[in-house]
Design a protein around this motif. Structure first.
Motif, PDB file in Angstrom:
ATOM      1  N   GLY A 127       0.783  -1.235   0.005  1.00 56.55           N
ATOM      2  CA  GLY A 127       0.078   0.173   0.165  1.00 56.55           C
ATOM      3  C   GLY A 127       0.725   1.218   0.098  1.00 56.55           C
ATOM      4  N   GLY A 128       0.076   2.226  -0.515  1.00 59.03           N
ATOM      5  CA  GLY A 128       1.128   3.580  -0.699  1.00 59.03           C
ATOM      6  C   GLY A 128       0.184   4.622  -0.070  1.00 59.03           C
ATOM      7  N   ARG A 129       0.403   5.912  -0.211  1.00 60.98           N
ATOM      8  CA  ARG A 129      -0.214   7.106   0.147  1.00 60.98           C
ATOM      9  C   ARG A 129      -1.690   6.789  -0.251  1.00 60.98           C
ATOM     10  NH1 ARG A 129       4.539  10.140  -0.941  1.00 60.98           N
ATOM     11  NH2 ARG A 129       5.341  11.081   0.779  1.00 60.98           N
ATOM     12  N   GLY A 130      -2.094   6.205  -1.413  1.00 61.03           N
ATOM     13  CA  GLY A 130      -3.564   6.280  -1.874  1.00 61.03           C
ATOM     14  C   GLY A 130      -4.394   5.400  -0.890  1.00 61.03           C
ATOM     15  N   VAL A 131      -3.559   4.794   0.028  1.00 63.47           N
ATOM     16  CA  VAL A 131      -4.440   3.910   0.925  1.00 63.47           C
ATOM     17  C   VAL A 131      -5.371   4.747   1.613  1.00 63.47           C
ATOM     18  CG1 VAL A 131      -4.470   2.226   2.586  1.00 63.47           C
ATOM     19  CG2 VAL A 131      -2.896   1.818   0.688  1.00 63.47           C
ATOM     20  N   GLY A 132      -4.925   5.877   1.896  1.00 62.84           N
ATOM     21  CA  GLY A 132      -5.634   6.975   2.626  1.00 62.84           C
ATOM     22  C   GLY A 132      -5.643   7.040   4.299  1.00 62.84           C
ATOM     23  N   THR A 145      -4.094 -12.098   3.478  1.00 65.37           N
ATOM     24  CA  THR A 145      -4.473 -13.463   4.117  1.00 65.37           C
ATOM     25  C   THR A 145      -4.870 -14.270   3.388  1.00 65.37           C
ATOM     26  OG1 THR A 145      -4.496 -12.220   6.486  1.00 65.37           O
ATOM     27  CG2 THR A 145      -5.820 -14.534   6.161  1.00 65.37           C
ATOM     28  N   ALA A 146      -5.937 -13.674   2.492  1.00 64.40           N
ATOM     29  CA  ALA A 146      -6.820 -14.516   1.582  1.00 64.40           C
ATOM     30  C   ALA A 146      -5.918 -15.114   0.468  1.00 64.40           C
ATOM     31  CB  ALA A 146      -7.816 -13.944   0.940  1.00 64.40           C
ATOM     32  N   LEU A 147      -4.831 -14.521   0.152  1.00 64.84           N
ATOM     33  CA  LEU A 147      -3.756 -14.983  -1.027  1.00 64.84           C
ATOM     34  C   LEU A 147      -2.760 -15.837  -0.202  1.00 64.84           C
ATOM     35  CD1 LEU A 147      -3.711 -12.001  -3.093  1.00 64.84           C
ATOM     36  CD2 LEU A 147      -4.743 -14.240  -3.660  1.00 64.84           C
ATOM     37  N   ASP A 148      -2.686 -15.882   1.109  1.00 67.87           N
ATOM     38  CA  ASP A 148      -1.444 -16.659   1.896  1.00 67.87           C
ATOM     39  C   ASP A 148      -0.255 -15.785   1.692  1.00 67.87           C
ATOM     40  OD1 ASP A 148      -3.144 -18.663   2.936  1.00 67.87           O
ATOM     41  OD2 ASP A 148      -2.718 -19.780   0.968  1.00 67.87           O
ATOM     42  N   GLY A 149      -0.445 -14.484   1.490  1.00 66.24           N
ATOM     43  CA  GLY A 149       0.809 -13.481   1.424  1.00 66.24           C
ATOM     44  C   GLY A 149       1.122 -12.723   2.666  1.00 66.24           C
ATOM     45  N   VAL A 150       1.732 -11.446   2.432  1.00 65.54           N
ATOM     46  CA  VAL A 150       2.116 -10.468   3.489  1.00 65.54           C
ATOM     47  C   VAL A 150       1.777  -9.007   3.102  1.00 65.54           C
ATOM     48  CG1 VAL A 150       3.842 -12.129   4.351  1.00 65.54           C
ATOM     49  CG2 VAL A 150       4.393 -10.410   2.535  1.00 65.54           C
ATOM     50  N   VAL A 151       1.803  -8.186   3.794  1.00 66.96           N
ATOM     51  CA  VAL A 151       1.641  -6.770   3.399  1.00 66.96           C
ATOM     52  C   VAL A 151       3.145  -6.057   3.435  1.00 66.96           C
ATOM     53  CG1 VAL A 151       0.676  -4.504   4.251  1.00 66.96           C
ATOM     54  CG2 VAL A 151      -0.684  -6.773   4.676  1.00 66.96           C
ATOM     55  N   GLY A 152       3.001  -5.357   2.535  1.00 63.57           N
ATOM     56  CA  GLY A 152       3.980  -4.464   2.257  1.00 63.57           C
ATOM     57  C   GLY A 152       3.778  -2.797   2.097  1.00 63.57           C
ATOM     58  N   ALA A 153       4.610  -2.078   1.643  1.00 61.34           N
ATOM     59  CA  ALA A 153       4.378  -0.706   1.738  1.00 61.34           C
ATOM     60  C   ALA A 153       5.363   0.213   0.763  1.00 61.34           C
ATOM     61  CB  ALA A 153       4.213   0.026   3.233  1.00 61.34           C
ATOM     62  N   SER A 154       4.849   1.224   0.339  1.00 60.22           N
ATOM     63  CA  SER A 154       5.909   2.222  -0.221  1.00 60.22           C
ATOM     64  C   SER A 154       6.373   3.146   0.752  1.00 60.22           C
ATOM     65  CB  SER A 154       5.160   3.125  -1.483  1.00 60.22           C
ATOM     66  OG  SER A 154       4.187   4.055  -0.651  1.00 60.22           O
ATOM     67  N   ARG A 155       7.338   4.063   0.542  1.00 59.46           N
ATOM     68  CA  ARG A 155       7.885   4.768   1.566  1.00 59.46           C
ATOM     69  C   ARG A 155       7.133   5.801   1.841  1.00 59.46           C
ATOM     70  NH1 ARG A 155      13.404   8.557   0.593  1.00 59.46           N
ATOM     71  NH2 ARG A 155      13.409   9.467   2.521  1.00 59.46           N
ATOM     72  N   GLY A 156       5.910   6.229   1.152  1.00 61.86           N
ATOM     73  CA  GLY A 156       5.039   7.264   1.446  1.00 61.86           C
ATOM     74  C   GLY A 156       4.162   6.827   2.694  1.00 61.86           C
ATOM     75  N   ALA A 157       3.961   5.501   2.743  1.00 64.48           N
ATOM     76  CA  ALA A 157       2.946   5.030   3.615  1.00 64.48           C
ATOM     77  C   ALA A 157       3.746   4.671   4.997  1.00 64.48           C
ATOM     78  CB  ALA A 157       2.326   3.619   3.252  1.00 64.48           C
ATOM     79  N   VAL A 158       5.117   4.524   4.694  1.00 58.34           N
ATOM     80  CA  VAL A 158       5.758   4.368   5.891  1.00 58.34           C
ATOM     81  C   VAL A 158       6.273   5.633   6.518  1.00 58.34           C
ATOM     82  CG1 VAL A 158       8.309   3.591   6.755  1.00 58.34           C
ATOM     83  CG2 VAL A 158       7.188   2.261   4.956  1.00 58.34           C
ATOM     84  N   ASP A 159       6.477   6.504   5.926  1.00 54.82           N
ATOM     85  CA  ASP A 159       6.773   7.901   6.394  1.00 54.82           C
ATOM     86  C   ASP A 159       5.488   8.463   7.293  1.00 54.82           C
ATOM     87  OD1 ASP A 159       9.402   8.040   5.316  1.00 54.82           O
ATOM     88  OD2 ASP A 159       8.687   9.301   3.498  1.00 54.82           O
ATOM     89  N   LYS A 160       4.319   8.193   6.799  1.00 56.01           N
ATOM     90  CA  LYS A 160       3.224   8.599   7.541  1.00 56.01           C
ATOM     91  C   LYS A 160       2.741   7.878   8.735  1.00 56.01           C
ATOM     92  CE  LYS A 160       0.456  10.946   3.813  1.00 56.01           C
ATOM     93  NZ  LYS A 160       0.290  12.134   4.423  1.00 56.01           N
ATOM     94  N   GLY A 161       3.787   6.588   8.953  1.00 59.29           N
ATOM     95  CA  GLY A 161       3.459   5.970  10.070  1.00 59.29           C
ATOM     96  C   GLY A 161       2.472   5.112   9.957  1.00 59.29           C
ATOM     97  N   TRP A 162       2.145   4.645   8.809  1.00 58.28           N
ATOM     98  CA  TRP A 162       0.805   3.700   8.664  1.00 58.28           C
ATOM     99  C   TRP A 162       1.203   2.112   8.786  1.00 58.28           C
ATOM    100  CZ3 TRP A 162      -1.436   6.034   3.591  1.00 58.28           C
ATOM    101  CH2 TRP A 162      -2.057   7.505   4.023  1.00 58.28           C
ATOM    102  N   ILE A 163       2.805   1.935   8.741  1.00 58.75           N
ATOM    103  CA  ILE A 163       3.273   0.824   8.710  1.00 58.75           C
ATOM    104  C   ILE A 163       4.584   0.916   9.090  1.00 58.75           C
ATOM    105  CG2 ILE A 163       3.520   0.579   6.286  1.00 58.75           C
ATOM    106  CD1 ILE A 163       2.735  -2.291   6.348  1.00 58.75           C
ATOM    107  N   GLU A 164       5.212  -0.246   9.655  1.00 59.74           N
ATOM    108  CA  GLU A 164       6.663  -0.239  10.144  1.00 59.74           C
ATOM    109  C   GLU A 164       7.615  -0.027   8.874  1.00 59.74           C
ATOM    110  OE1 GLU A 164       7.818  -2.211  13.490  1.00 59.74           O
ATOM    111  OE2 GLU A 164       5.866  -3.092  13.572  1.00 59.74           O
ATOM    112  N   ARG A 165       8.841   0.416   9.016  1.00 60.50           N
ATOM    113  CA  ARG A 165       9.841   0.320   7.803  1.00 60.50           C
ATOM    114  C   ARG A 165      10.306  -0.990   7.431  1.00 60.50           C
ATOM    115  NH1 ARG A 165      11.852   4.633   6.053  1.00 60.50           N
ATOM    116  NH2 ARG A 165      10.984   5.937   7.536  1.00 60.50           N
ATOM    117  N   ASP A 166      10.258  -1.922   8.379  1.00 59.47           N
ATOM    118  CA  ASP A 166      10.493  -3.217   7.813  1.00 59.47           C
ATOM    119  C   ASP A 166       9.860  -3.658   6.759  1.00 59.47           C
ATOM    120  OD1 ASP A 166      12.349  -4.320  10.392  1.00 59.47           O
ATOM    121  OD2 ASP A 166      10.691  -2.983  11.308  1.00 59.47           O
ATOM    122  N   TYR A 167       8.611  -3.351   6.464  1.00 57.40           N
ATOM    123  CA  TYR A 167       7.823  -3.750   5.065  1.00 57.40           C
ATOM    124  C   TYR A 167       7.806  -2.837   4.343  1.00 57.40           C
ATOM    125  CZ  TYR A 167       5.908  -6.541   9.027  1.00 57.40           C
ATOM    126  OH  TYR A 167       5.664  -7.597  10.005  1.00 57.40           O
TER     127      TYR A 167
END
Length: 249
Positions: A127-132, A145-167
């Motif tokens: 997800g990026g900034r467009g996630v909102g 979860t439905a796809l047996d996968g994991v969540v990642g993010a762009s730098r924009g989403a990380v900078d906003k504090g929506w998810i940790e930098r590890d992702y």
């Protein structure tokens, strides 16, 4: 041994070790390479990496000094499928005396976090900034979860504090090569694309049909993620139910 080319992994340790070795050898080093070629006419290494803040890709050569050095991010290159016979692998045993090591580790403190290594994931829903909002990342988690996968993010989403930098995926995050990469609300800046463009399949979901990520994607969905993702999750659940019934029969 006088090697012509020396590669080091662009890991936390490699990023410290590489420049120090290059300085000792009075040679150059191209860091965080995304592509490597060799000019067979003169043996020059042609190392490509993002430059000028990731706005363009630069190919760098070091013709006047040897060894030529480069650090390469894990996950940038895929394994060779064909077997090569014209090389030799030599394992060198290195023995260090206590006097050679000037650093002493006094204590190792690990953070109590359940962090998933996105570099090994087969399916990533990013997800990026467009996630909102941070709350909307729960939609991405549900799809992952439905796809047996994991969540990642762009730098924009990380900078906003929506998810940790590890992702974080991208030039300043991790380079990934999953089977499926779903980019949700990500514009597609070159810094981000550099970290995921080698994915087997890229699916982009974005309101803006002119976003750069739409040109990179194998499948582009124009729409609001709050409507598109729940529909995708419902369809996946239906498919799993049908598959379960077939197995039962």
């Amino acid at each position: 041994r006088k090697p012509g080319i020396l590669f080091i992994g662009a890991t936390f340790i490699g990023r410290d070790l590489g420049p120090r070795v290059a300085a000792r050898l009075s040679t150059g080093l191209t860091a965080d390479c995304t592509s490597l070629e060799v000019d067979v006419t003169n043996g020059d290494l042609l190392a490509t990496r993002p430059a000028f803040g990731g706005n363009l890709m630069a190919t760098i050569a070091c013709p006047n000094h040897r060894p030529q050095m480069a650090t390469v991010r894990p996950g940038v290159f895929s394994k060779l499928t064909e077997k090569k016979e014209n090389y030799n692998i030599e394992k060198v045993d290195v023995h260090l005396e206590a006097s050679d090591i000037r650093t002493t580790v006094l204590e190792v403190v690990k953070a109590n976090k359940d962090i998933v290594d996105i570099g090994e994931a087969k399916v990533i829903v990013a997800g990026g900034r467009g996630v909102g909002s941070k709350e909307n990342f729960s939609l991405l988690e549900e799809l992952a979860t439905a796809l047996d996968g994991v969540v990642g993010a762009s730098r924009g989403a990380v900078d906003k504090g929506w998810i940790e930098r590890d992702y974080q995926v991208g030039q300043t995050g991790k380079t990934v090569r999953p089977t499926i990469y779903i980019a949700c609300g990500i514009s597609g800046a070159i810094q981000h694309v550099a970290g995921m463009q080698e994915s087997d399949m890229i699916i982009a979901i974005n309101k803006d049909e002119t976003a750069p990520i739409m040109k990179v994607a194998d499948y582009a969905i124009v729409g609001d993620i709050t409507k598109v993702i729940p529909e995708m999750v419902n369809r996946l659940k239906e498919m799993k139910e049908v598959a379960a019934e077939l197995v039962t029969c």
